[in-house]
Write a protein that holds these residues in place. Structure first.
Motif, mmCIF file in Angstrom:
data_model
loop_
_atom_site.group_PDB
_atom_site.id
_atom_site.type_symbol
_atom_site.label_atom_id
_atom_site.label_comp_id
_atom_site.label_asym_id
_atom_site.label_seq_id
_atom_site.Cartn_x
_atom_site.Cartn_y
_atom_site.Cartn_z
ATOM 1 N N ARG A 247 0.911 -1.291 -0.118
ATOM 2 C CA ARG A 247 -0.054 -0.086 -0.012
ATOM 3 C C ARG A 247 1.008 1.107 -0.063
ATOM 4 O O ARG A 247 1.815 1.399 0.802
ATOM 5 C CB ARG A 247 -0.866 -0.138 1.110
ATOM 6 N N LEU A 248 0.882 2.058 -1.177
ATOM 7 C CA LEU A 248 1.866 3.053 -1.178
ATOM 8 C C LEU A 248 0.958 4.251 -1.284
ATOM 9 O O LEU A 248 0.088 4.635 -2.321
ATOM 10 C CB LEU A 248 2.788 2.950 -2.602
ATOM 11 N N ALA A 249 1.598 5.294 -0.566
ATOM 12 C CA ALA A 249 0.886 6.778 -0.368
ATOM 13 C C ALA A 249 2.090 7.779 -0.269
ATOM 14 O O ALA A 249 3.196 7.265 -0.204
ATOM 15 C CB ALA A 249 -0.232 6.815 0.770
ATOM 16 N N GLU A 250 1.518 8.922 -0.573
ATOM 17 C CA GLU A 250 2.758 9.846 -0.367
ATOM 18 C C GLU A 250 3.771 9.992 0.868
ATOM 19 O O GLU A 250 4.597 10.414 1.198
ATOM 20 C CB GLU A 250 2.134 11.367 -0.646
ATOM 21 N N ASP A 251 2.758 9.312 1.863
ATOM 22 C CA ASP A 251 3.472 9.314 3.514
ATOM 23 C C ASP A 251 3.898 8.126 3.649
ATOM 24 O O ASP A 251 4.410 7.895 4.928
ATOM 25 C CB ASP A 251 2.416 10.014 4.434
ATOM 26 N N GLY A 252 3.890 7.184 2.915
ATOM 27 C CA GLY A 252 4.630 6.032 3.365
ATOM 28 C C GLY A 252 4.255 4.760 2.391
ATOM 29 O O GLY A 252 3.236 4.688 1.705
ATOM 30 N N LEU A 253 4.785 3.579 2.854
ATOM 31 C CA LEU A 253 4.522 2.277 2.199
ATOM 32 C C LEU A 253 4.393 1.332 3.195
ATOM 33 O O LEU A 253 5.149 0.828 4.040
ATOM 34 C CB LEU A 253 5.827 1.939 1.333
ATOM 35 N N GLU A 261 3.162 -7.653 8.598
ATOM 36 C CA GLU A 261 3.131 -6.059 8.085
ATOM 37 C C GLU A 261 4.221 -5.262 8.578
ATOM 38 O O GLU A 261 4.535 -5.321 9.977
ATOM 39 C CB GLU A 261 1.645 -5.956 8.332
ATOM 40 N N ARG A 262 4.747 -4.555 7.843
ATOM 41 C CA ARG A 262 5.563 -3.400 8.223
ATOM 42 C C ARG A 262 5.212 -2.090 7.475
ATOM 43 O O ARG A 262 4.882 -2.129 6.282
ATOM 44 C CB ARG A 262 7.205 -3.957 8.457
ATOM 45 N N HIS A 263 5.533 -0.967 7.987
ATOM 46 C CA HIS A 263 5.128 0.266 7.326
ATOM 47 C C HIS A 263 6.661 1.173 7.347
ATOM 48 O O HIS A 263 7.355 1.243 8.232
ATOM 49 C CB HIS A 263 4.231 1.064 8.239
ATOM 50 N N LEU A 264 6.904 1.593 6.143
ATOM 51 C CA LEU A 264 8.180 2.576 5.827
ATOM 52 C C LEU A 264 7.594 3.965 5.757
ATOM 53 O O LEU A 264 6.941 4.072 4.548
ATOM 54 C CB LEU A 264 8.941 1.992 4.582
ATOM 55 N N PRO A 265 7.651 4.828 6.465
ATOM 56 C CA PRO A 265 7.205 6.322 6.440
ATOM 57 C C PRO A 265 7.976 6.955 5.131
ATOM 58 O O PRO A 265 9.106 6.503 4.824
ATOM 59 C CB PRO A 265 7.686 7.005 7.660
ATOM 60 N N ALA A 266 7.389 7.789 4.550
ATOM 61 C CA ALA A 266 7.883 8.613 3.432
ATOM 62 C C ALA A 266 7.841 10.017 3.919
ATOM 63 O O ALA A 266 7.308 10.482 4.785
ATOM 64 C CB ALA A 266 7.184 8.371 1.999
ATOM 65 N N ASP A 267 8.848 10.673 2.870
ATOM 66 C CA ASP A 267 9.075 12.333 3.094
ATOM 67 C C ASP A 267 8.367 13.011 2.017
ATOM 68 O O ASP A 267 9.243 13.322 1.015
ATOM 69 C CB ASP A 267 10.680 12.548 3.505
ATOM 70 N N PRO A 268 7.276 13.546 1.920
ATOM 71 C CA PRO A 268 6.588 14.014 0.780
ATOM 72 C C PRO A 268 7.178 15.538 0.410
ATOM 73 O O PRO A 268 7.447 15.682 -0.738
ATOM 74 C CB PRO A 268 5.041 14.438 0.969
#
Ligand SMILES: NC(=O)c1ccc[n+]([C@@H]2O[C@H](COP(=O)([O-])OP(=O)(O)OC[C@H]3O[C@@H](n4cnc5c(N)ncnc54)[C@H](O)[C@@H]3O)[C@@H](O)[C@H]2O)c1
Length: 333
Positions: A247-253, A261-268
């Motif tokens: 699941r990919l959005a501007e704020d993470g994957l 399940e694991r979450h990688l935050p992103a930096d828009p």
């Protein structure tokens, strides 16, 4: 080139963002800005340097090393023609036009001139996109679901089809561009719109659109766009491969596989800076990381317009795929 002298066309919301980012680079000088609203151009120049120019020709006469085109979708065309004719590298905000003819014409001029270009699909600079690409390497995508579920943005031109191209072209284009980057080219779309414009002055766009997509690599997918909410609800992609859900959005994957399940935050904001950094580096000749030049954005534009066309006509629309395929979008008989 030690300092990159940048001019801007358009002084609205996205131009202000680019000006802020560019102003923060030591090797960039903003030479000025032009906008049909002269006071908006003057405000931007006062805030970030340079002059308010009367028009694009006057801006080009100041000899910029690059020009950012930050006009609404309907205003593309003459601006780019003038910049290409002057041989100046240009960064164009998405969508590159409101229609396909304009985008094809500009792409052709850019190709003939061999001009350096970049387009504002900054999601490609999210580091989690590279992460997703690695996770998908060697694993065929089976299914993808893309969505942009939001409000009507507060700009007057947005709810008019002939001004914005509609929500799929204007907004969901970011998601479509990412689908193309991660899943590949789409060969056919079938879309529905509700035919019920949102309750704002002059609106003639669909409030909701859903499309089914067939990809060249065998995957199937959907794209949903809505502007019926009072907030940005969700924008991003869900990708399924065998034993893997992303699941990919501007704020993470978010990654789900046999390990859990694991979450990688992103930096828009980082991606919004990176897209400008990469373009300026390319203009200065010290970098080669423009991820979406004009020709690449043209493919996303074709896909977005194919969905819009299918929703309008109620018929499936097929798309050309390979580089040798004829330009344009054909409606299936
Ligand atoms: N990449 C992103 O994240 C992102 C974010 C916001 C907007 N955008 C895109 O940027 C574009 C502009 O959006 P915005 O929010 O800045 O709109 P806006 O309405 O705030 O600003 C557009 C500006 O362009 C000016 N303008 C219109 N026609 C012109 C012309 N022919 N010459 C010069 N100036 C002209 C208007 O007067 C206005 O000041 C849209 O296509 C939008 O999709 C991209």
């Amino acid at each position: 080139m030690r300092t990159c002298r940048v001019g801007l066309v358009g002084a609205g919301g996205v131009a202000q963002r680019h000006a802020r980012v560019l102003d923060g680079f030591d090797d960039v000088e903003i030479v000025g800005v032009t906008d049909v609203a002269r006071d908006a151009a003057q405000r931007l120049a006062d805030a970030h340097g340079g002059r308010a120019f009367a028009d694009v020709d006057e801006l080009l006469a100041a000899g910029p090393d690059a020009v950012y085109v930050c006009v609404p979708p309907f205003a593309h065309g003459p601006v780019e023609e003038a910049i290409v004719a002057a041989g100046v590298p240009m960064f164009v905000e998405k969508p590159v036009a409101v229609d396909l003819d304009t985008a094809e014409r500009i792409a052709d001029l850019v190709a003939r001139r061999g001009l350096l270009t970049g387009v504002g699909h900054h999601w490609r600079y999210l580091h989690v996109v590279a992460e997703a690409r690695e996770l998908l390497a060697g694993r065929p995508v089976r299914m993808v679901g893309g969505a942009w579920l939001d409000k009507v943005p507060p700009v007057a031109w947005w709810a008019r089809r002939d001004r914005s191209g509609g929500p799929v072209v204007e907004q969901a284009a970011h998601v479509l561009d990412l689908m193309r980057a991660l899943v590949g080219e789409v060969t056919e779309v079938s879309a529905y719109g509700d035919g019920a414009p949102p309750p704002v002055d002059g609106a003639d766009i669909d409030s909701v659109t859903t499309a089914a997509l067939r990809f060249a690599g065998g995957a199937v997918g959907t794209l949903s766009a809505a502007c019926v909410l009072g907030w940005k609800h969700r924008a991003g992609l869900e990708i399924l491969a065998d034993g893997l859900a992303l699941r990919l959005a501007e704020d993470g994957l978010t990654i789900r596989d046999a390990d859990g399940e694991r979450h990688l935050p992103a930096d828009p904001d980082g991606a919004r800076t990176a897209v400008d950094r990469a373009f300026v580096d390319a203009v200065r000749g010290v970098g080669d990381d423009v991820r979406v030049p004009y020709a690449e954005a043209l493919r996303t534009q074709r896909l977005a317009l194919a969905i819009a066309e299918s929703a309008r006509t109620g018929r499936p629309v097929s798309l050309p795929t390979g580089p040798a395929a004829p330009a344009g979008v054909g409606v299936d008989a």
